[in-house]
Design a protein around this motif. Sequence first.
Motif, PDB file in Angstrom:
ATOM      1  N   ASP A 150       1.323   1.549   7.010  1.00  0.00           N
ATOM      2  CA  ASP A 150       2.418   2.409   7.489  1.00  0.00           C
ATOM      3  C   ASP A 150       3.530   2.522   6.448  1.00  0.00           C
ATOM      4  N   LEU A 151       3.139   2.820   5.214  1.00  0.00           N
ATOM      5  CA  LEU A 151       4.087   2.938   4.111  1.00  0.00           C
ATOM      6  C   LEU A 151       4.190   4.394   3.655  1.00  0.00           C
ATOM      7  N   TYR A 152       5.395   4.823   3.338  1.00  0.00           N
ATOM      8  CA  TYR A 152       5.570   6.135   2.722  1.00  0.00           C
ATOM      9  C   TYR A 152       5.031   6.101   1.294  1.00  0.00           C
ATOM     10  N   LEU A 153       4.465   7.226   0.851  1.00  0.00           N
ATOM     11  CA  LEU A 153       3.985   7.351  -0.525  1.00  0.00           C
ATOM     12  C   LEU A 153       4.759   8.461  -1.216  1.00  0.00           C
ATOM     13  N   LEU A 154       5.525   8.079  -2.228  1.00  0.00           N
ATOM     14  CA  LEU A 154       6.302   9.022  -3.028  1.00  0.00           C
ATOM     15  C   LEU A 154       5.693   9.116  -4.419  1.00  0.00           C
ATOM     16  N   GLU A 155       5.452  10.322  -4.873  1.00  0.00           N
ATOM     17  CA  GLU A 155       4.953  10.551  -6.234  1.00  0.00           C
ATOM     18  C   GLU A 155       6.131  10.734  -7.186  1.00  0.00           C
ATOM     19  N   ASP A 156       6.190   9.911  -8.219  1.00  0.00           N
ATOM     20  CA  ASP A 156       7.073  10.199  -9.343  1.00  0.00           C
ATOM     21  C   ASP A 156       6.255  11.082 -10.288  1.00  0.00           C
ATOM     22  N   ALA A 157       6.491  12.381 -10.161  1.00  0.00           N
ATOM     23  CA  ALA A 157       5.715  13.374 -10.908  1.00  0.00           C
ATOM     24  C   ALA A 157       6.532  13.966 -12.051  1.00  0.00           C
TER      25      ALA A 157
END
Length: 376
Positions: A150-157
Amino acid sequence: MKIPILRIPFTDKDIEYIKNGIEDILRSGQLTLGKNVIDFEKRFADFAGTKYALGVNSGTSALEIFLRSIDVSKSSVIVPTNTFMATATSVIHAGGKVIFTDVMRENLCMDPDDLQEKIRKDTKAVILVHLGGIITPELKAIQRICEDNDLYLLEDAAHAHGSSIDGKMAGSLGDGGAFSFYPTKVMTCGEGGILTTNDESIYKNAETLRDHGKPDHRFNKHTEFGYNWRLSEIHAVVALQQMNTVDWILGERRRIAKAYDKKLKNISGLSPVKIPSNVKSSYYKYIAYLDDGIDRDPIKTKLNEDYGISLTGEVYADPCHSQPVFKNYPGTMVNKSGDKFPEAEYVSEKHICLPLYPGLSEQEIDYVVEALGEVL
Protein backbone atom coordinates in the motif's frame (compact mmCIF):
# COMPACT_ATOMS: atom_id res chain seq x y z
CA MET A 1 37.96 20.12 -32.73
CA LYS A 2 36.08 21.15 -29.59
CA ILE A 3 33.25 19.04 -28.15
CA PRO A 4 31.51 21.01 -25.38
CA ILE A 5 29.54 19.53 -22.50
CA LEU A 6 26.28 20.82 -23.95
CA ARG A 7 24.70 22.52 -26.93
CA ILE A 8 21.06 23.61 -26.88
CA PRO A 9 19.94 24.01 -30.49
CA PHE A 10 17.30 26.62 -31.28
CA THR A 11 16.75 27.22 -34.99
CA ASP A 12 15.69 30.56 -36.45
CA LYS A 13 12.18 29.10 -36.71
CA ASP A 14 12.24 28.09 -33.04
CA ILE A 15 13.43 31.53 -31.96
CA GLU A 16 10.77 33.25 -34.06
CA TYR A 17 8.07 31.08 -32.47
CA ILE A 18 9.32 31.98 -28.97
CA LYS A 19 9.68 35.70 -29.80
CA ASN A 20 6.13 35.85 -31.16
CA GLY A 21 4.82 33.98 -28.13
CA ILE A 22 6.56 36.32 -25.70
CA GLU A 23 5.24 39.37 -27.55
CA ASP A 24 1.69 37.99 -27.29
CA ILE A 25 2.19 37.43 -23.54
CA LEU A 26 3.48 40.95 -22.95
CA ARG A 27 0.57 42.44 -24.87
CA SER A 28 -1.94 40.25 -23.01
CA GLY A 29 -0.83 41.39 -19.57
CA GLN A 30 -1.05 37.85 -18.15
CA LEU A 31 2.46 36.70 -17.36
CA THR A 32 1.77 33.59 -15.29
CA LEU A 33 -0.73 30.70 -15.18
CA GLY A 34 -2.36 31.71 -18.44
CA LYS A 35 -3.29 30.07 -21.72
CA ASN A 36 0.27 28.96 -22.55
CA VAL A 37 0.63 27.09 -19.27
CA ILE A 38 -2.75 25.42 -19.84
CA ASP A 39 -1.80 24.48 -23.41
CA PHE A 40 1.55 23.08 -22.25
CA GLU A 41 -0.13 21.03 -19.55
CA LYS A 42 -2.64 19.54 -21.99
CA ARG A 43 -0.01 18.69 -24.57
CA PHE A 44 2.36 17.14 -22.06
CA ALA A 45 -0.42 15.05 -20.52
CA ASP A 46 -1.17 13.71 -24.02
CA PHE A 47 2.54 13.10 -24.59
CA ALA A 48 2.95 11.19 -21.32
CA GLY A 49 -0.37 9.36 -21.60
CA THR A 50 -1.89 10.70 -18.38
CA LYS A 51 -5.16 12.41 -17.50
CA TYR A 52 -3.50 15.36 -15.79
CA ALA A 53 -0.32 17.42 -15.94
CA LEU A 54 0.52 20.41 -13.76
CA GLY A 55 3.14 22.93 -14.86
CA VAL A 56 5.43 24.14 -12.06
CA ASN A 57 8.69 26.05 -11.71
CA SER A 58 11.06 23.05 -11.43
CA GLY A 59 11.29 19.29 -11.38
CA THR A 60 12.25 19.53 -7.71
CA SER A 61 8.99 21.38 -7.04
CA ALA A 62 7.05 18.67 -8.88
CA LEU A 63 8.54 16.04 -6.56
CA GLU A 64 7.80 17.99 -3.39
CA ILE A 65 4.28 18.94 -4.48
CA PHE A 66 3.38 15.29 -5.06
CA LEU A 67 4.81 14.29 -1.68
CA ARG A 68 2.91 17.08 0.05
CA SER A 69 -0.25 16.09 -1.85
CA ILE A 70 -0.13 12.61 -0.31
CA ASP A 71 1.11 13.99 3.04
CA VAL A 72 4.36 12.19 3.80
CA SER A 73 4.90 14.20 6.98
CA LYS A 74 6.17 11.94 9.78
CA SER A 75 6.48 9.10 7.22
CA SER A 76 9.44 7.52 5.48
CA VAL A 77 9.95 7.54 1.72
CA ILE A 78 12.29 5.12 -0.05
CA VAL A 79 14.69 6.55 -2.64
CA PRO A 80 17.64 5.05 -4.57
CA THR A 81 20.92 6.43 -3.27
CA ASN A 82 22.19 6.90 -6.83
CA THR A 83 20.22 10.00 -7.79
CA PHE A 84 20.48 13.78 -7.68
CA MET A 85 20.07 15.09 -4.14
CA ALA A 86 16.84 16.91 -5.04
CA THR A 87 15.06 13.54 -5.05
CA ALA A 88 15.97 13.04 -1.40
CA THR A 89 15.65 16.62 -0.21
CA SER A 90 12.14 16.87 -1.67
CA VAL A 91 11.13 14.19 0.85
CA ILE A 92 12.64 16.13 3.74
CA HIS A 93 11.15 19.47 2.66
CA ALA A 94 7.75 17.73 2.46
CA GLY A 95 8.13 16.69 6.09
CA GLY A 96 9.22 13.09 5.55
CA LYS A 97 12.31 11.03 6.27
CA VAL A 98 14.35 9.32 3.60
CA ILE A 99 15.50 5.69 3.39
CA PHE A 100 18.05 4.88 0.69
CA THR A 101 18.25 1.67 -1.33
CA ASP A 102 21.04 0.23 -3.40
CA VAL A 103 20.78 0.11 -7.20
CA MET A 104 21.51 -2.38 -9.98
CA ARG A 105 24.61 -1.72 -12.02
CA GLU A 106 22.98 -3.11 -15.18
CA ASN A 107 20.47 -0.24 -15.34
CA LEU A 108 21.52 2.18 -12.53
CA CYS A 109 18.00 1.99 -11.07
CA MET A 110 16.53 0.85 -7.75
CA ASP A 111 17.17 -2.74 -6.64
CA PRO A 112 13.74 -4.28 -5.90
CA ASP A 113 15.19 -6.82 -3.47
CA ASP A 114 16.76 -4.05 -1.42
CA LEU A 115 13.53 -2.05 -1.67
CA GLN A 116 11.64 -4.94 -0.10
CA GLU A 117 14.15 -5.04 2.77
CA LYS A 118 13.95 -1.30 3.46
CA ILE A 119 10.18 -0.98 3.95
CA ARG A 120 9.15 0.09 7.49
CA LYS A 121 5.79 0.45 9.20
CA ASP A 122 5.87 4.21 8.58
CA THR A 123 6.85 3.96 4.89
CA LYS A 124 4.34 5.74 2.67
CA ALA A 125 5.94 6.07 -0.77
CA VAL A 126 8.69 4.95 -3.12
CA ILE A 127 10.45 7.21 -5.62
CA LEU A 128 11.68 5.34 -8.68
CA VAL A 129 14.31 7.30 -10.64
CA HIS A 130 14.66 6.67 -14.40
CA LEU A 131 18.36 7.41 -14.35
CA GLY A 132 19.84 8.66 -17.60
CA GLY A 133 16.48 7.99 -19.27
CA ILE A 134 16.53 4.24 -18.49
CA ILE A 135 13.36 2.67 -17.09
CA THR A 136 14.26 -0.38 -15.06
CA PRO A 137 13.19 -3.75 -16.47
CA GLU A 138 12.33 -4.56 -12.83
CA LEU A 139 9.43 -2.10 -12.98
CA LYS A 140 6.72 -4.74 -12.53
CA ALA A 141 8.46 -6.13 -9.45
CA ILE A 142 8.66 -2.63 -7.95
CA GLN A 143 5.02 -1.90 -8.82
CA ARG A 144 4.00 -5.19 -7.18
CA ILE A 145 5.95 -4.39 -4.01
CA CYS A 146 4.25 -1.01 -3.80
CA GLU A 147 0.80 -2.54 -4.33
CA ASP A 148 1.39 -5.29 -1.78
CA ASN A 149 2.49 -2.76 0.84
CA ASP A 150 0.00 0.00 0.00
CA LEU A 151 2.75 2.43 -1.01
CA TYR A 152 2.52 5.32 -3.44
CA LEU A 153 4.89 5.10 -6.42
CA LEU A 154 6.33 8.37 -7.70
CA GLU A 155 8.52 8.47 -10.81
CA ASP A 156 11.42 10.89 -10.80
CA ALA A 157 11.40 11.28 -14.57
CA ALA A 158 13.71 14.31 -14.73
CA HIS A 159 15.85 12.43 -17.28
CA ALA A 160 13.08 10.54 -19.01
CA HIS A 161 10.96 12.74 -21.28
CA GLY A 162 9.83 10.30 -23.98
CA SER A 163 11.24 7.16 -22.34
CA SER A 164 8.94 4.15 -22.35
CA ILE A 165 8.69 0.51 -21.32
CA ASP A 166 6.46 -2.00 -23.07
CA GLY A 167 4.90 0.94 -24.91
CA LYS A 168 3.96 2.85 -21.73
CA MET A 169 5.46 6.27 -21.24
CA ALA A 170 7.48 7.54 -18.31
CA GLY A 171 5.21 9.60 -16.11
CA SER A 172 2.31 7.16 -16.48
CA LEU A 173 3.82 4.17 -14.66
CA GLY A 174 2.95 5.03 -11.05
CA ASP A 175 0.79 7.40 -9.06
CA GLY A 176 2.68 10.41 -10.34
CA GLY A 177 5.66 11.52 -12.41
CA ALA A 178 7.96 14.53 -11.95
CA PHE A 179 9.80 16.02 -14.95
CA SER A 180 12.46 18.72 -15.07
CA PHE A 181 12.97 21.32 -17.81
CA TYR A 182 16.36 22.53 -16.64
CA PRO A 183 18.74 23.54 -19.50
CA THR A 184 20.65 20.22 -19.51
CA LYS A 185 17.52 18.08 -19.72
CA VAL A 186 16.02 16.30 -22.74
CA MET A 187 13.48 19.12 -23.03
CA THR A 188 14.10 22.57 -21.58
CA CYS A 189 12.40 25.88 -20.97
CA GLY A 190 15.28 27.32 -18.95
CA GLU A 191 13.66 26.57 -15.60
CA GLY A 192 10.48 24.58 -15.16
CA GLY A 193 8.89 21.28 -14.30
CA ILE A 194 5.69 19.31 -14.68
CA LEU A 195 3.82 16.79 -12.54
CA THR A 196 1.82 14.04 -14.28
CA THR A 197 -0.83 11.84 -12.68
CA ASN A 198 -4.03 9.92 -13.37
CA ASP A 199 -5.30 10.57 -9.84
CA GLU A 200 -7.77 13.46 -9.68
CA SER A 201 -7.33 13.93 -5.93
CA ILE A 202 -3.54 14.22 -6.23
CA TYR A 203 -3.96 16.64 -9.13
CA LYS A 204 -6.40 18.87 -7.24
CA ASN A 205 -4.19 18.91 -4.14
CA ALA A 206 -1.15 19.71 -6.26
CA GLU A 207 -2.95 22.50 -8.10
CA THR A 208 -3.86 24.09 -4.76
CA LEU A 209 -0.34 23.75 -3.34
CA ARG A 210 1.23 25.27 -6.47
CA ASP A 211 -0.22 28.71 -5.77
CA HIS A 212 0.19 29.33 -2.03
CA GLY A 213 -2.55 26.87 -1.09
CA LYS A 214 -5.31 28.57 -3.11
CA PRO A 215 -7.80 26.21 -4.84
CA ASP A 216 -8.56 29.01 -7.32
CA HIS A 217 -5.70 31.38 -8.10
CA ARG A 218 -8.15 34.16 -8.91
CA PHE A 219 -9.28 34.44 -5.29
CA ASN A 220 -7.35 35.07 -2.08
CA LYS A 221 -8.74 32.05 -0.20
CA HIS A 222 -6.21 29.59 1.21
CA THR A 223 -7.04 26.01 2.20
CA GLU A 224 -3.49 24.63 2.41
CA PHE A 225 -0.02 25.88 3.34
CA GLY A 226 1.29 26.00 -0.22
CA TYR A 227 4.10 27.89 -1.85
CA ASN A 228 4.96 29.83 -5.00
CA TRP A 229 5.57 26.95 -7.38
CA ARG A 230 3.94 28.62 -10.40
CA LEU A 231 5.15 28.31 -13.98
CA SER A 232 5.35 31.60 -15.88
CA GLU A 233 3.78 32.14 -19.28
CA ILE A 234 7.20 32.96 -20.78
CA HIS A 235 8.67 29.65 -19.61
CA ALA A 236 5.56 27.88 -20.93
CA VAL A 237 6.06 29.36 -24.42
CA VAL A 238 9.58 27.91 -24.55
CA ALA A 239 8.19 24.60 -23.30
CA LEU A 240 5.57 24.64 -26.07
CA GLN A 241 8.32 25.17 -28.63
CA GLN A 242 10.02 22.08 -27.19
CA MET A 243 6.77 20.14 -27.52
CA ASN A 244 6.79 21.09 -31.21
CA THR A 245 10.23 19.55 -31.69
CA VAL A 246 10.32 16.75 -29.09
CA ASP A 247 10.14 13.99 -31.73
CA TRP A 248 13.19 15.45 -33.46
CA ILE A 249 15.00 15.88 -30.12
CA LEU A 250 14.40 12.24 -29.16
CA GLY A 251 15.27 11.07 -32.68
CA GLU A 252 18.59 12.90 -32.52
CA ARG A 253 19.48 11.47 -29.12
CA ARG A 254 18.65 7.94 -30.26
CA ARG A 255 20.60 8.42 -33.51
CA ILE A 256 23.70 9.45 -31.58
CA ALA A 257 23.33 6.60 -29.07
CA LYS A 258 22.97 4.09 -31.90
CA ALA A 259 26.13 5.43 -33.50
CA TYR A 260 28.04 5.08 -30.21
CA ASP A 261 26.72 1.53 -29.80
CA LYS A 262 28.16 0.61 -33.20
CA LYS A 263 31.43 2.52 -33.09
CA LEU A 264 32.43 1.59 -29.52
CA LYS A 265 32.37 -2.16 -30.19
CA ASN A 266 36.04 -2.12 -31.13
CA ILE A 267 37.17 0.12 -28.26
CA SER A 268 38.66 -1.73 -25.31
CA GLY A 269 38.52 -0.44 -21.77
CA LEU A 270 34.86 0.42 -21.45
CA SER A 271 31.45 -1.25 -21.65
CA PRO A 272 28.32 0.75 -22.53
CA VAL A 273 25.21 0.15 -20.43
CA LYS A 274 22.81 -2.00 -22.45
CA ILE A 275 19.24 -0.78 -22.76
CA PRO A 276 16.68 -3.60 -22.28
CA SER A 277 14.86 -4.57 -25.47
CA ASN A 278 11.45 -3.53 -24.08
CA VAL A 279 12.71 -0.09 -23.05
CA LYS A 280 13.05 3.00 -25.23
CA SER A 281 15.44 5.40 -23.53
CA SER A 282 15.40 9.15 -23.95
CA TYR A 283 19.21 8.93 -23.75
CA TYR A 284 19.56 11.85 -21.41
CA LYS A 285 22.97 10.26 -20.90
CA TYR A 286 25.05 7.73 -22.81
CA ILE A 287 26.61 5.74 -19.96
CA ALA A 288 29.57 3.37 -20.10
CA TYR A 289 31.58 1.58 -17.41
CA LEU A 290 35.35 1.78 -17.36
CA ASP A 291 37.23 -1.48 -16.94
CA ASP A 292 38.79 -2.29 -13.59
CA GLY A 293 42.08 -0.50 -13.13
CA ILE A 294 41.07 2.54 -15.19
CA ASP A 295 40.57 5.76 -13.18
CA ARG A 296 37.90 8.15 -14.46
CA ASP A 297 39.45 11.50 -13.51
CA PRO A 298 42.69 11.18 -15.51
CA ILE A 299 40.66 10.01 -18.54
CA LYS A 300 38.39 13.06 -18.33
CA THR A 301 41.34 15.39 -17.88
CA LYS A 302 43.27 13.95 -20.82
CA LEU A 303 40.22 14.07 -23.12
CA ASN A 304 39.65 17.70 -22.19
CA GLU A 305 43.23 18.95 -22.28
CA ASP A 306 44.58 16.94 -25.23
CA TYR A 307 41.46 16.55 -27.40
CA GLY A 308 39.10 19.38 -26.42
CA ILE A 309 36.39 16.90 -25.42
CA SER A 310 34.34 17.69 -22.32
CA LEU A 311 32.57 14.67 -20.88
CA THR A 312 29.22 15.42 -19.27
CA GLY A 313 28.61 15.10 -15.54
CA GLU A 314 28.16 11.66 -14.05
CA VAL A 315 24.84 10.21 -12.80
CA TYR A 316 26.10 10.40 -10.11
CA ALA A 317 29.66 10.61 -8.75
CA ASP A 318 28.58 10.76 -5.10
CA PRO A 319 25.75 8.57 -3.75
CA CYS A 320 23.20 10.48 -1.69
CA HIS A 321 23.77 8.44 1.46
CA SER A 322 27.37 9.70 1.54
CA GLN A 323 26.44 13.39 1.51
CA PRO A 324 27.67 15.27 4.60
CA VAL A 325 24.38 17.13 5.03
CA PHE A 326 22.80 14.06 6.64
CA LYS A 327 25.38 14.17 9.45
CA ASN A 328 24.47 17.80 10.02
CA TYR A 329 20.76 16.94 10.27
CA PRO A 330 20.45 13.60 12.06
CA GLY A 331 17.09 11.90 11.76
CA THR A 332 16.44 13.02 8.19
CA MET A 333 18.02 9.82 6.80
CA VAL A 334 16.75 6.78 8.69
CA ASN A 335 18.71 3.90 7.20
CA LYS A 336 20.05 1.30 9.60
CA SER A 337 23.66 1.86 10.66
CA GLY A 338 24.85 -1.27 8.89
CA ASP A 339 23.22 -0.61 5.50
CA LYS A 340 25.60 -1.10 2.58
CA PHE A 341 25.37 0.17 -1.01
CA PRO A 342 28.02 -1.77 -2.97
CA GLU A 343 26.36 -1.53 -6.38
CA ALA A 344 25.70 2.20 -6.09
CA GLU A 345 29.31 2.74 -5.07
CA TYR A 346 30.47 0.77 -8.11
CA VAL A 347 28.20 2.81 -10.39
CA SER A 348 29.38 6.09 -8.91
CA GLU A 349 33.07 5.25 -9.23
CA LYS A 350 33.22 3.42 -12.56
CA HIS A 351 31.02 5.12 -15.16
CA ILE A 352 31.50 7.95 -17.63
CA CYS A 353 28.94 9.80 -19.74
CA LEU A 354 29.80 10.61 -23.35
CA PRO A 355 28.79 13.82 -25.15
CA LEU A 356 25.22 13.47 -26.40
CA TYR A 357 22.90 16.26 -27.53
CA PRO A 358 20.90 17.08 -30.68
CA GLY A 359 23.08 18.20 -33.56
CA LEU A 360 26.20 16.22 -32.61
CA SER A 361 27.59 15.26 -36.02
CA GLU A 362 28.89 11.91 -37.22
CA GLN A 363 32.32 13.49 -37.54
CA GLU A 364 32.17 14.62 -33.92
CA ILE A 365 31.00 11.18 -32.75
CA ASP A 366 33.91 9.59 -34.64
CA TYR A 367 36.30 12.05 -33.02
CA VAL A 368 35.05 11.19 -29.52
CA VAL A 369 35.35 7.45 -30.20
CA GLU A 370 38.84 7.78 -31.70
CA ALA A 371 39.99 9.86 -28.72
CA LEU A 372 38.64 7.27 -26.30
CA GLY A 373 40.53 4.58 -28.17
CA GLU A 374 43.74 6.52 -27.74
CA VAL A 375 43.40 7.42 -24.04
CA LEU A 376 42.08 4.10 -22.72
